[in-house]
Design an enzyme around this catalytic site. Structure first.
Site, PDB file in Angstrom:
ATOM      1  N   LYS A 295       0.858  -1.058   0.107  1.00  0.00           N
ATOM      2  CA  LYS A 295      -0.109   0.097   0.093  1.00  0.00           C
ATOM      3  C   LYS A 295       0.830   1.136  -0.048  1.00  0.00           C
ATOM      4  CE  LYS A 295      -3.533   2.406   2.655  1.00  0.00           C
ATOM      5  NZ  LYS A 295      -4.450   2.344   3.550  1.00  0.00           N
ATOM      6  N   LYS A 317       1.215   9.736   5.849  1.00  0.00           N
ATOM      7  CA  LYS A 317       1.459   8.350   6.255  1.00  0.00           C
ATOM      8  C   LYS A 317       2.912   7.930   5.756  1.00  0.00           C
ATOM      9  CE  LYS A 317      -3.669   8.071   6.568  1.00  0.00           C
ATOM     10  NZ  LYS A 317      -4.765   7.246   6.504  1.00  0.00           N
ATOM     11  N   GLU A 333       7.650  -6.867   1.860  1.00  0.00           N
ATOM     12  CA  GLU A 333       6.133  -6.817   2.307  1.00  0.00           C
ATOM     13  C   GLU A 333       5.610  -8.383   2.105  1.00  0.00           C
ATOM     14  OE1 GLU A 333       4.907  -4.992   4.423  1.00  0.00           O
ATOM     15  OE2 GLU A 333       6.028  -3.123   4.566  1.00  0.00           O
ATOM     16  N   LYS A 348      -2.206  -1.595  -3.781  1.00  0.00           N
ATOM     17  CA  LYS A 348      -3.026  -0.323  -3.662  1.00  0.00           C
ATOM     18  C   LYS A 348      -2.172   0.919  -3.701  1.00  0.00           C
ATOM     19  CE  LYS A 348      -6.109   1.915  -0.323  1.00  0.00           C
ATOM     20  NZ  LYS A 348      -6.319   1.716   0.799  1.00  0.00           N
TER      21      LYS A 348
HETATM   22  C1  PBG Z   1      -7.424   3.549   5.346  1.00  0.00           C
HETATM   23  C2  PBG Z   1      -7.655   3.369   3.919  1.00  0.00           C
HETATM   24  C3  PBG Z   1      -7.446   4.165   2.886  1.00  0.00           C
HETATM   25  C4  PBG Z   1      -8.031   3.686   1.733  1.00  0.00           C
HETATM   26  C5  PBG Z   1      -8.774   2.297   2.016  1.00  0.00           C
HETATM   27  N1  PBG Z   1      -8.250   2.138   3.463  1.00  0.00           N
HETATM   28  C6  PBG Z   1      -6.961   5.708   3.115  1.00  0.00           C
HETATM   29  C7  PBG Z   1      -5.697   5.961   3.596  1.00  0.00           C
HETATM   30  O1  PBG Z   1      -4.941   5.041   3.879  1.00  0.00           O
HETATM   31  O2  PBG Z   1      -5.510   7.037   3.982  1.00  0.00           O
HETATM   32  C8  PBG Z   1      -8.304   4.352   0.595  1.00  0.00           C
HETATM   33  C9  PBG Z   1      -9.333   4.039  -0.519  1.00  0.00           C
HETATM   34  C10 PBG Z   1      -9.243   4.744  -1.576  1.00  0.00           C
HETATM   35  O3  PBG Z   1      -8.786   5.796  -1.725  1.00  0.00           O
HETATM   36  O4  PBG Z   1     -10.310   4.523  -2.343  1.00  0.00           O
HETATM   37  N2  PBG Z   1      -6.621   2.488   6.021  1.00  0.00           N
END
Ligand code: PBG
Length: 428
Positions: A295, A317, A333, A348
């Site tokens: 992610k 983050k 990971e 993602k």
């Molecule tokens: C939070 C989370 C996020 C998304 C899914 N779970 C946002 C983030 O990490 O700030 C993003 C999904 C999207 O943008 O469609 N744990």
């Protein structure tokens, strides 16, 4: 409309060009004869010349019924073979000697039937997971940055949306809650309230639709007054092991409510193993873990954070989500997640990270998921509003490409719309 023209050898002549008089093709003897071809073709046509797949695919036939065709054949009247003829190009088309090509890849693309036969990647509603935003209210509230998406009332809109998605073959859903500010805290304890919004919604859905697969998000951000996925220390550091402790309780609470797959999206180290142990300790051996393995710290999450009002109150983050510049790190990971017992590995965002999807696909035997995130969805929707692209085609192409890169399942806000297209429905 595909142009449907038949030719017979009486009206064509052989064209030869070049010193060796190599054969080029057949062309109508005169413009008049060409016109008469077309005229006759309208009465009796057998051959279709089509420039592109945009044109209609139905081939005009003689118009006779199957019985008439059979009767004619039994009587010995067979149709003529398709004429050996190359229709001419527009005036000014150069007459050239054919290239000596042993391989012409276009041959395999020449008709819809052949193209369909050789299509390497397919997309089905079964590959799609629909993320749904829920809230405590009764109304469905539109999300400004995500046209077509709503914060759904968990008692009404949610049930309705799941019904409609199921109807076009989408059977998997992932829930994201909008938590009232009053329930947010620095340690995010609302995340493991067994009567919280997500557990209640899961119970309701499982009762109404026992056959669907419910995925949950495991992370503290919707419940954190700091808007971070973990507990924030006074010096701003996100505390890893303490956060993992909370995430285990959150995952168990979701499993208790009936979740099929819990999905840690927080990027803390060691969370998959700890969640696996916590689930097993409570007897939830059958609850799967879809790990957000790779992610990235992405600008494409913007609309999602607006939807949940979950923007980090300070900082970013980057100390837990991955650097978009990094490729090999995704393997680190993936290795740890596999060892710790993940059942599915997720990448993602999706489209800007197709190389990572392929990397994990080639380096793991586990199913691979990709998340087409809010910013990817919003980009396609917005450019379609400005008529810069065709929304439906861009949507289907983006999903197909994510599949081609190696994703088994795709989490996408387009899931219902795309499944509708696959079922032959039109939304416009
Ligand atoms: C939070 C989370 C996020 C998304 C899914 N779970 C946002 C983030 O990490 O700030 C993003 C999904 C999207 O943008 O469609 N744990």
């Amino acid at each position: 409309m595909a142009s449907t023209i038949s030719f017979s050898t009486a009206n064509v002549q052989l064209i030869r060009v070049g010193n060796d008089h190599s054969y080029v093709g057949l062309r109508p003897i005169s413009p008049q004869s060409c016109v008469s071809f077309v005229r006759r073709a309208k009465a009796k046509s057998s051959m279709v010349i089509r420039a592109s797949n945009e044109q209609e695919t139905s081939v005009k036939t003689s118009g006779r019924t199957i019985e008439e065709c059979e009767a004619a054949a039994v009587a010995g009247n067979f149709p003529d073979p398709p004429p050996l003829c190359r229709p001419s190009g527009p005036e000014g088309t150069p007459l050239v000697k054919p290239l000596l090509l042993p391989r012409r890849p276009r041959r395999n693309r020449k008709s819809p039937a052949l193209r369909a036969s050789f299509q390497e990647t397919n997309l089905s509603p079964a590959n799609l997971v629909l993320p749904l935003f829920i809230h405590e209210g009764e109304e469905d509230v539109p999300i400004g940055a995500m046209p077509g998406c709503f914060r759904l009332g968990w008692r009404h809109g949610l049930l309705d949306e799941v019904y409609k998605a199921q109807d076009v073959g989408v059977k998997s859903f992932v829930l994201f809650p909008k938590i009232p500010d009053a329930l947010k805290s620095q340690t995010g304890y609302e995340a493991f309230n067994d009567n919280g919004l997500v557990p209640r919604a899961i119970r309701l859905l499982k009762d109404k639709y026992p056959d669907i697969a419910i995925y949950t998000d495991v992370a503290l951000d919707p419940y954190s007054s700091d808007g971070h996925d973990g507990i924030v220390r006074e010096d701003g550091v996100i505390m890893n092991d303490e956060t993992v402790h909370q995430l285990c309780k959150q995952a168990v609470s979701q499993a208790r409510a009936g979740a099929d797959v819990v999905s840690p999206s927080d990027m803390m180290d060691g969370r998959v193993g700890a969640i696996r142990a916590a689930l097993d300790a409570e007897g939830f051996h059958d609850v799967s873990i879809m790990s957000y393995t790779a992610k990235y710290a992405s600008a494409f999450y913007g609309p999602f954070r607006e939807a949940l009002d979950s923007n980090p109150r300070f900082g970013d983050k980057k100390t837990y989500q991955m650097d978009p510049a990094n490729y090999r790190e995704a393997l680190v990971e993936a290795e740890t997640d596999e060892v710790e017992g993940a059942d599915i590995l997720l990448v993602k965002p999706a489209l800007p990270y197709l190389d990572i999807v392929r990397l994990l696909r080639d380096n793991s035997s586990l199913p691979i998921a990709a998340y087409q995130v809010s910013g990817e969805y919003a980009s396609i929707k917005a450019s379609a509003v400005f008529k810069m692209i065709d929304e439906e085609k861009a949507m289907m192409e983006s999903l197909l490409c994510i599949r081609r890169a190696g994703a088994n399942i795709i989490l996408s806000y387009f899931a219902r719309q795309a499944a509708g297209v696959l079922c032959g429905m039109r939304f416009k």
